[in-house]
Motif scaffolding. Structure first.
Motif, PDB file in Angstrom:
ATOM      1  N   ASP A 121     105.165  34.932  99.200  1.00  0.00           N
ATOM      2  CA  ASP A 121     103.736  34.003  98.560  1.00  0.00           C
ATOM      3  C   ASP A 121     104.128  34.072  97.156  1.00  0.00           C
ATOM      4  OD1 ASP A 121     101.735  32.668  98.777  1.00  0.00           O
ATOM      5  OD2 ASP A 121     100.508  34.147  99.013  1.00  0.00           O
ATOM      6  N   CYS A 122     104.886  33.449  96.573  1.00  0.00           N
ATOM      7  CA  CYS A 122     104.737  33.285  95.087  1.00  0.00           C
ATOM      8  C   CYS A 122     103.975  32.524  94.272  1.00  0.00           C
ATOM      9  CB  CYS A 122     106.371  33.070  94.564  1.00  0.00           C
ATOM     10  SG  CYS A 122     107.616  33.944  95.257  1.00  0.00           S
ATOM     11  N   VAL A 123     103.190  32.751  93.327  1.00  0.00           N
ATOM     12  CA  VAL A 123     102.336  31.932  92.593  1.00  0.00           C
ATOM     13  C   VAL A 123     103.177  31.373  91.355  1.00  0.00           C
ATOM     14  CG1 VAL A 123     100.616  33.338  93.156  1.00  0.00           C
ATOM     15  CG2 VAL A 123     101.542  33.673  90.906  1.00  0.00           C
ATOM     16  N   TRP A 124     104.213  31.548  90.910  1.00  0.00           N
ATOM     17  CA  TRP A 124     104.987  31.038  89.906  1.00  0.00           C
ATOM     18  C   TRP A 124     105.777  29.555  90.387  1.00  0.00           C
ATOM     19  CZ3 TRP A 124     110.067  31.014  91.755  1.00  0.00           C
ATOM     20  CH2 TRP A 124     110.580  32.205  92.129  1.00  0.00           C
ATOM     21  N   GLU A 125     105.913  28.758  89.364  1.00  0.00           N
ATOM     22  CA  GLU A 125     106.685  27.417  89.741  1.00  0.00           C
ATOM     23  C   GLU A 125     107.871  27.590  89.618  1.00  0.00           C
ATOM     24  OE1 GLU A 125     106.517  23.026  87.601  1.00  0.00           O
ATOM     25  OE2 GLU A 125     106.624  24.977  86.134  1.00  0.00           O
ATOM     26  N   SER A 126     108.525  26.938  91.008  1.00  0.00           N
ATOM     27  CA  SER A 126     109.944  27.200  91.246  1.00  0.00           C
ATOM     28  C   SER A 126     110.639  26.065  90.289  1.00  0.00           C
ATOM     29  CB  SER A 126     109.980  26.519  92.644  1.00  0.00           C
ATOM     30  OG  SER A 126     109.711  25.174  92.858  1.00  0.00           O
ATOM     31  N   ALA A 127     112.000  26.358  90.157  1.00  0.00           N
ATOM     32  CA  ALA A 127     112.716  25.362  89.336  1.00  0.00           C
ATOM     33  C   ALA A 127     112.930  24.074  90.011  1.00  0.00           C
ATOM     34  CB  ALA A 127     114.242  25.977  89.468  1.00  0.00           C
ATOM     35  N   GLU A 128     112.835  23.815  91.156  1.00  0.00           N
ATOM     36  CA  GLU A 128     112.781  22.674  91.822  1.00  0.00           C
ATOM     37  C   GLU A 128     111.306  21.945  91.589  1.00  0.00           C
ATOM     38  OE1 GLU A 128     114.051  19.311  93.640  1.00  0.00           O
ATOM     39  OE2 GLU A 128     115.190  21.009  93.321  1.00  0.00           O
ATOM     40  N   HIS A 129     110.375  22.454  91.647  1.00  0.00           N
ATOM     41  CA  HIS A 129     108.911  21.789  91.044  1.00  0.00           C
ATOM     42  C   HIS A 129     108.918  21.366  89.678  1.00  0.00           C
ATOM     43  CE1 HIS A 129     104.842  21.336  89.890  1.00  0.00           C
ATOM     44  NE2 HIS A 129     104.678  20.964  91.295  1.00  0.00           N
ATOM     45  N   MET A 130     109.571  22.195  88.939  1.00  0.00           N
ATOM     46  CA  MET A 130     109.803  21.924  87.430  1.00  0.00           C
ATOM     47  C   MET A 130     110.650  20.514  87.145  1.00  0.00           C
ATOM     48  SD  MET A 130     110.523  24.454  84.189  1.00  0.00           S
ATOM     49  CE  MET A 130     111.311  25.705  85.270  1.00  0.00           C
ATOM     50  N   LYS A 131     111.723  20.621  88.149  1.00  0.00           N
ATOM     51  CA  LYS A 131     112.841  19.433  87.995  1.00  0.00           C
ATOM     52  C   LYS A 131     111.863  18.080  88.493  1.00  0.00           C
ATOM     53  CE  LYS A 131     117.584  18.591  88.784  1.00  0.00           C
ATOM     54  NZ  LYS A 131     118.840  19.193  89.177  1.00  0.00           N
ATOM     55  N   GLN A 132     111.351  18.022  89.662  1.00  0.00           N
ATOM     56  CA  GLN A 132     110.549  16.978  89.944  1.00  0.00           C
ATOM     57  C   GLN A 132     109.684  16.494  88.967  1.00  0.00           C
ATOM     58  OE1 GLN A 132     109.123  18.112  93.996  1.00  0.00           O
ATOM     59  NE2 GLN A 132     111.119  18.407  94.830  1.00  0.00           N
ATOM     60  N   ARG A 133     108.962  17.200  88.726  1.00  0.00           N
ATOM     61  CA  ARG A 133     107.947  16.750  87.622  1.00  0.00           C
ATOM     62  C   ARG A 133     108.452  16.090  86.352  1.00  0.00           C
ATOM     63  NH1 ARG A 133     106.728  20.567  83.561  1.00  0.00           N
ATOM     64  NH2 ARG A 133     106.854  22.941  84.014  1.00  0.00           N
ATOM     65  N   VAL A 134     109.666  16.988  85.702  1.00  0.00           N
ATOM     66  CA  VAL A 134     110.224  16.168  84.534  1.00  0.00           C
ATOM     67  C   VAL A 134     111.023  14.955  85.044  1.00  0.00           C
ATOM     68  CG1 VAL A 134     112.171  16.691  83.165  1.00  0.00           C
ATOM     69  CG2 VAL A 134     110.560  18.554  83.473  1.00  0.00           C
ATOM     70  N   TYR A 135     111.740  14.968  86.058  1.00  0.00           N
ATOM     71  CA  TYR A 135     112.370  13.631  86.622  1.00  0.00           C
ATOM     72  C   TYR A 135     111.520  12.528  86.854  1.00  0.00           C
ATOM     73  CZ  TYR A 135     117.509  15.218  86.597  1.00  0.00           C
ATOM     74  OH  TYR A 135     118.547  15.721  86.319  1.00  0.00           O
ATOM     75  N   ALA A 136     110.079  12.790  87.085  1.00  0.00           N
ATOM     76  CA  ALA A 136     109.187  11.756  87.394  1.00  0.00           C
ATOM     77  C   ALA A 136     108.886  11.207  85.924  1.00  0.00           C
ATOM     78  CB  ALA A 136     107.990  12.487  88.189  1.00  0.00           C
ATOM     79  N   VAL A 137     108.790  12.198  84.977  1.00  0.00           N
ATOM     80  CA  VAL A 137     108.296  11.462  83.525  1.00  0.00           C
ATOM     81  C   VAL A 137     109.643  10.690  83.162  1.00  0.00           C
ATOM     82  CG1 VAL A 137     108.249  12.214  81.156  1.00  0.00           C
ATOM     83  CG2 VAL A 137     106.912  13.539  83.034  1.00  0.00           C
ATOM     84  N   LEU A 138     110.934  11.270  83.190  1.00  0.00           N
ATOM     85  CA  LEU A 138     112.094  10.473  82.683  1.00  0.00           C
ATOM     86  C   LEU A 138     112.151   9.168  83.571  1.00  0.00           C
ATOM     87  CD1 LEU A 138     114.755  13.162  82.786  1.00  0.00           C
ATOM     88  CD2 LEU A 138     113.180  12.673  80.878  1.00  0.00           C
TER      89      LEU A 138
END
Length: 175
Positions: A121-138
């Motif tokens: 039960d991690c509270v930190w942001e996963s690499a996959e979540h980070m990638k998804q939000r950045v690709y949505a911006v791109l």
């Protein structure tokens, strides 16, 4: 095809950290040190950036300051995208964590290579979540030939699958 030139912000001036308005989330308003200004000024001279059409930046002070320097030198407009923020130590509630808790989460994130351990039960942001939000911006800027993205080291490391970049370092992504 669009070429995205990711640039890590210049070195941050931490002299006011945890004072005045620079406490908790205000910490992210810190701007560049003199060395950081020099780093970004040098980066602006990179030949590959000369054909860029736009600068898109994280909303954090160190990235905004870097983008402003690039904008002035390269004569480009700036767009701010909130989803280009740095990795989050607490994605569950977005609360600002103590330095100790944030560092603990960052160490766990790196040990796990940004992937949540099974049944954890991690509270930190996963690499996959980070990638998804950045690709949505791109995706919003695919009509351009070349775009500068001013952002953060951990974001670049995990989204672009590169070693952690130095301040002012450029990494390229073609989509």
């Amino acid at each position: 095809m669009t070429t995205f030139f990711f640039i890590r912000h210049g070195k941050t001036d931490f002299s006011d950290a945890n004072t005045k308005i620079y406490q908790n989330q205000g910490f992210n308003m810190l701007t560049l040190s003199d060395e950081g200004i020099r780093q970004i000024t040098e980066t602006a001279g990179a030949p590959e950036l000369q054909n860029a059409e736009l600068i898109v930046t994280s909303p954090f002070g160190r990235a905004l300051h870097s983008a402003a320097i690039l904008s002035q030198i390269l004569q480009l407009d700036i767009k701010v995208e909130t989803d280009l923020h740095e990795w989050l130590a607490n994605i569950k509630t977005y609360e600002f964590l103590s330095d100790e808790d944030a560092e603990k989460n960052y160490k766990e994130f790196n040990i796990c290579h940004g992937i949540y351990p099974e049944n954890a039960d991690c509270v930190w942001e996963s690499a996959e979540h980070m990638k998804q939000r950045v690709y949505a911006v791109l995706e919003k800027y695919m009509q351009y030939q070349a775009v500068i993205i001013v952002c953060h080291g951990t974001l670049m490391q995990y989204v672009l699958d590169i070693p952690h970049p130095d301040n002012g370092e450029i990494a390229t992504l073609v989509l």
